[in-house]
Write an enzyme that holds these catalytic residues in place. Sequence first.
Site, PDB file in Angstrom:
ATOM      1  CG  ASP A  36      -7.142 -12.615  24.885  1.00 40.17           C
ATOM      2  OD1 ASP A  36      -7.696 -12.836  23.798  1.00 40.17           O
ATOM      3  OD2 ASP A  36      -7.198 -13.386  25.877  1.00 40.17           O
ATOM      4  CE1 TYR A  37      -6.830  -5.877  29.704  1.00 40.53           C
ATOM      5  CE2 TYR A  37      -4.637  -4.924  30.063  1.00 40.53           C
ATOM      6  CZ  TYR A  37      -5.928  -5.220  30.534  1.00 40.53           C
ATOM      7  OH  TYR A  37      -6.297  -4.852  31.800  1.00 40.53           O
ATOM      8  CE  LYS A 117     -10.407 -44.779  16.753  1.00 39.72           C
ATOM      9  NZ  LYS A 117     -10.115 -43.841  15.630  1.00 39.72           N
ATOM     10  CD  GLU A 172      -5.690 -38.926  17.343  1.00 40.61           C
ATOM     11  OE1 GLU A 172      -5.091 -39.649  18.163  1.00 40.61           O
ATOM     12  OE2 GLU A 172      -5.968 -39.286  16.197  1.00 40.61           O
TER      13      GLU A 172
END
Length: 329
Positions: A36-37, A117, A172
Site C-alpha cells: 500500500d505504501y 445474483k 451491481e
Amino acid sequence: MSESIAKLADQAARMRQELNKYAYEYYVKDNPTVEDYVYDKLYHDLVAIEEKYPELITSDSPTQRVGGQVLQGFEKVVHDVPLYSLNDVFTKEEIVAFINRVKKELGENVTFVCELKIDGLSITLRYEDGLFVRGATRGDGTVGENITENLKTVRSIPLRLQEPLTIEVRGECFMPKKSFVTLNEKRDEAGQAIFANPRNAAAGSLRQLDPKVTATRNLDTFLYTVVDFGPLHVANQFTALNQLENVGFHVNHERRLCKNVEEIWEYIEEFQERRTTLPYEIDGVVIKVNDFHQQEELGFTVKAPRWAAAYKFPPEEAQTKLLKIEWTI
Ligand SMILES: NC(=O)c1cc2c(=O)c3cc(F)ccc3oc2nc1N
C-alpha cells in the site's frame, strides 16, 4: 506548453497509468503486486504535481475520484437501452419449465451461464474512448439518476479502460458485508439510525449528494452486461464476462457454464451452502442462455428477457423455520 511542463505532463501521465494499474490489480484482480505504501507514495507525488500545475489534471487521474462540490440533486438520465428486470423463479420445477421452454424454441444445442445474483443496486456505466463519462441508477428501467460523481468514488470502477472503448456496461453496486457491519457500528455509536441490510446501505450511500460521504462507504461493483457487445467482439455471455474483466471491470468469479438442469441445480445448491461465507450478499442465482444470437432469438417480454431467469433462495429465516419443522416431525 513549455518544454519542462510538457515533460511534467508526461511524468504525471506515467504516474496515473502506474496508479491505475495498481488499483486494477488490487480492486479487480484481487492480486496486488505492490505494498500500500508504494501506492500511497506515488499518489502523494501525483497530488503534489497536480496541485502545483492544476492545468495538468486529467479526468482519469485517481486524484479526481473524490469529487468537488455537493450536488443540489440528481439529474435524470434516459436509458437508450432499458434496464429490464429478471423473471423470478423459486423452485427446481420452475427452472425445468424455463429450460424446457428455451430448448423448445432453440433446440437441444443450448448452453447456460449461471451467475450469483448480487444483492445490490443496478447501475449502468458509460465510457467514451475508454474514459468513464457517466454513471446512473436503474431507476424505473427507462429513466434513472445521474450519480457519476458518486460512482467515481467507487475504487473498483475504472476511470479509464485498458482499451479506448466506447461502450455501456451494467452491473451491481454493493456494500461488502464487513463494511456494512463497520458502518452500522459507527452509526450506532453516533446515535444515527442503522441500515437494515447491505443493499439499503449501498442505496443510501449512492444517493448521497456529497460524493465525499459516498467515498467513505467502501462500495464495490460486479459488472455483468455489455449493452452493445460489438466493440468487445464477443459472441456469448461467458466470454463477455472474461472480456469485461480484461478491459478493467470487477467481474464475479463464481460464473459457471451449465449444460442442463442438473448442472444448474448443482451450482444453486453449492451456493445456497456457501452463501453465508461470501463477503457480499447474494439473494439467488441468475441463469442465462449463453449465446448472444440465441438470446436475440428469444428476445424480451415487456419487462424481462426471455433468455434469463433469477432463481431466488428461500429467505434465510424461512430456511431455519423449515429446519425447525423438519426437526419436530
Ligand atoms: N444482480 C445480479 O447479480 C444480476 C442481475 C442481472 C439483471 O438484472 C439482468 C437484467 C437483464 F434484463 C438482463 C440480464 C441481467 O443479468 C443480471 N445478472 C446478474 N448477475
